[in-house]
Write a protein that holds these residues in place. Structure first.
Motif, short mmCIF file in Angstrom:
data_model
loop_
_atom_site.label_atom_id
_atom_site.label_comp_id
_atom_site.label_asym_id
_atom_site.label_seq_id
_atom_site.Cartn_x
_atom_site.Cartn_y
_atom_site.Cartn_z
N GLY A 107 78.91 -24.30 65.98
CA GLY A 107 79.31 -24.48 67.37
C GLY A 107 78.31 -25.37 68.07
O GLY A 107 77.29 -24.89 68.58
N THR A 114 83.74 -31.06 69.12
CA THR A 114 83.18 -30.81 67.80
C THR A 114 83.69 -31.80 66.78
O THR A 114 82.95 -32.25 65.89
N ASP A 136 85.17 -24.22 63.83
CA ASP A 136 84.48 -24.52 65.08
C ASP A 136 84.11 -23.19 65.73
O ASP A 136 84.96 -22.50 66.30
N LEU A 137 82.85 -22.81 65.63
CA LEU A 137 82.41 -21.51 66.13
C LEU A 137 82.43 -21.44 67.65
O LEU A 137 82.38 -20.34 68.22
N ASN A 138 82.51 -22.59 68.31
CA ASN A 138 82.64 -22.58 69.76
C ASN A 138 84.00 -22.08 70.21
O ASN A 138 84.16 -21.64 71.35
N ARG A 139 84.99 -22.15 69.30
CA ARG A 139 86.37 -21.84 69.70
C ARG A 139 87.06 -20.90 68.72
O ARG A 139 88.28 -20.78 68.71
N ASP A 140 86.31 -20.23 67.89
CA ASP A 140 86.86 -19.27 66.94
C ASP A 140 87.31 -18.01 67.69
O ASP A 140 86.94 -17.78 68.84
N PRO A 195 79.44 -18.74 70.95
CA PRO A 195 80.49 -19.70 71.35
C PRO A 195 80.25 -20.36 72.70
O PRO A 195 80.12 -19.69 73.73
N TRP A 201 77.62 -24.85 77.70
CA TRP A 201 76.89 -25.86 76.95
C TRP A 201 75.66 -26.26 77.76
O TRP A 201 75.77 -26.52 78.96
#
Length: 326
Positions: A107, A114, A136-140, A195, A201
């Protein structure tokens, strides 16, 4: 008076960090580290890495392995990310070792797109050729997870299901200095498991709660089972984005993130016991003392000239033989 208040606040913060605030102990009696030589990101990386992994006799047959590289952003010509060829070599090695599934997940902390980071950093083609899934660990999909340490004061985090379900999590950092945490290696790399879609961010809430504190809470809650650190070309100076490359020609492997980060710090000419999250992590997450670390390959070689750091972290420089042996 203002200066006195500042000193008092700093002392108070240090005292709070030194107070045990963890509900799990992951420190082993002994840890193993292997420092192997790799002169470049060449086609023989897989054989070099496999030889290093064999030293640990890992049992991952039938397990799902998640490789967690460091992909912060993309800046042309700057070595800020784990190199895609090292990640590709790791994919092939863990497949050879019998893993049921190998995934790559990250992420990115700065760049919200990403796919753009993957493409510009050379990961898209590498992962496609290997037919390895990227998450994508930001949106998992997220799972509310109780924290197993509470240095930040938070009680829980929403964490990616992919990370929580993996049997074997491998932190694959790029070895770098960091202008807020001193260094960013395997432990700080786990910020990428938090995430951005939930926490901002560059993982803003973790920064507001304290970077050192957040590193400890995340690493207590998301176990790092193994480390493969990219120190072939590292970064010194104003990292993690604006430093300059420095070749170490090393890959650091370890079965303990604290021991890995302590060994990398020593390779950088820094005293790991002066780096807050490494020192506190040694209470419950791993080993920092060389007396508790078995070196399976090359010895740690402290450089004559330590890595350049921002002025706030010049106290990390090793200045005596006693500190080098700490």
């Amino acid at each position: 008076m203002t200066a006195s208040l500042g000193l008092a606040a700093g002392a108070s913060t240090t005292a709070l960090l030194n107070r045990p605030q963890y509900h799990v102990t992951r420190r082993q009696p002994r840890s193993r580290v292997a420092i192997v030589t790799a002169e470049s990101y060449s086609c023989n990386l897989e054989s070099i890495l496999y030889s290093g992994l064999e030293l640990f006799q890992l049992d991952i047959h039938g397990k799902t392995v998640l490789l967690k590289p460091n992909l912060v952003d993309y800046i042309p010509g700057n070595h800020i990310n784990t190199h895609p060829l090292l990640v590709s070599a790791a994919v092939e090695c863990f497949r050879r070792l019998g893993a049921k599934n190998v995934l790559v997940g990250e992420g990115p902390g700065h760049q919200r797109d990403t796919e753009l980071v993957l493409l510009e950093s050379g990961f898209t083609d590498e992962l496609r050729q290997l037919k390895v899934p990227f998450v994508d660990l930001n949106r998992d999909e997220l799972v509310m997870t109780p924290l197993l340490a509470t240095y930040t004061g938070m009680k829980r985090l929403w964490l990616p299901r992919t990370v929580l379900k993996a049997d074997f999590v491998v932190s694959m950092p790029k070895v770098k200095t960091h202008h807020w945490s001193g260094v960013t290696i395997s432990m700080k790399n786990m910020f990428g498991a938090v995430p951005g879609a939930k926490y901002g961010w560059p993982k803003n809430i973790l920064h507001w709660k304290g970077i050192q504190e957040s590193i400890l809470d995340v690493c207590a809650t998301v176990p790092v089972h193994f480390v493969i650190a990219d120190a072939i070309v590292a970064m010194e100076g104003n990292g993690p984005l604006n430093g300059h490359p420095r070749s170490l020609n090393r890959i650091v492997l370890a079965d303990d993130p604290v021991a890995a980060d302590a060994s990398c710090a020593r390779l950088m000419g820094l005293d790991p016991t002066r780096i807050t999250h490494i020192r506190i992590g040694a209470q419950f997450l791993g080993n920092v003392s060389t007396e508790r670390i078995d070196q399976l390959a090359d010895a740690v070689c402290v450089p004559a000239n330590p890595f350049d750091v921002v002025p706030e972290f010049q106290h990390l420089w090793v200045t005596s033989s006693a500190q080098r042996d700490s």
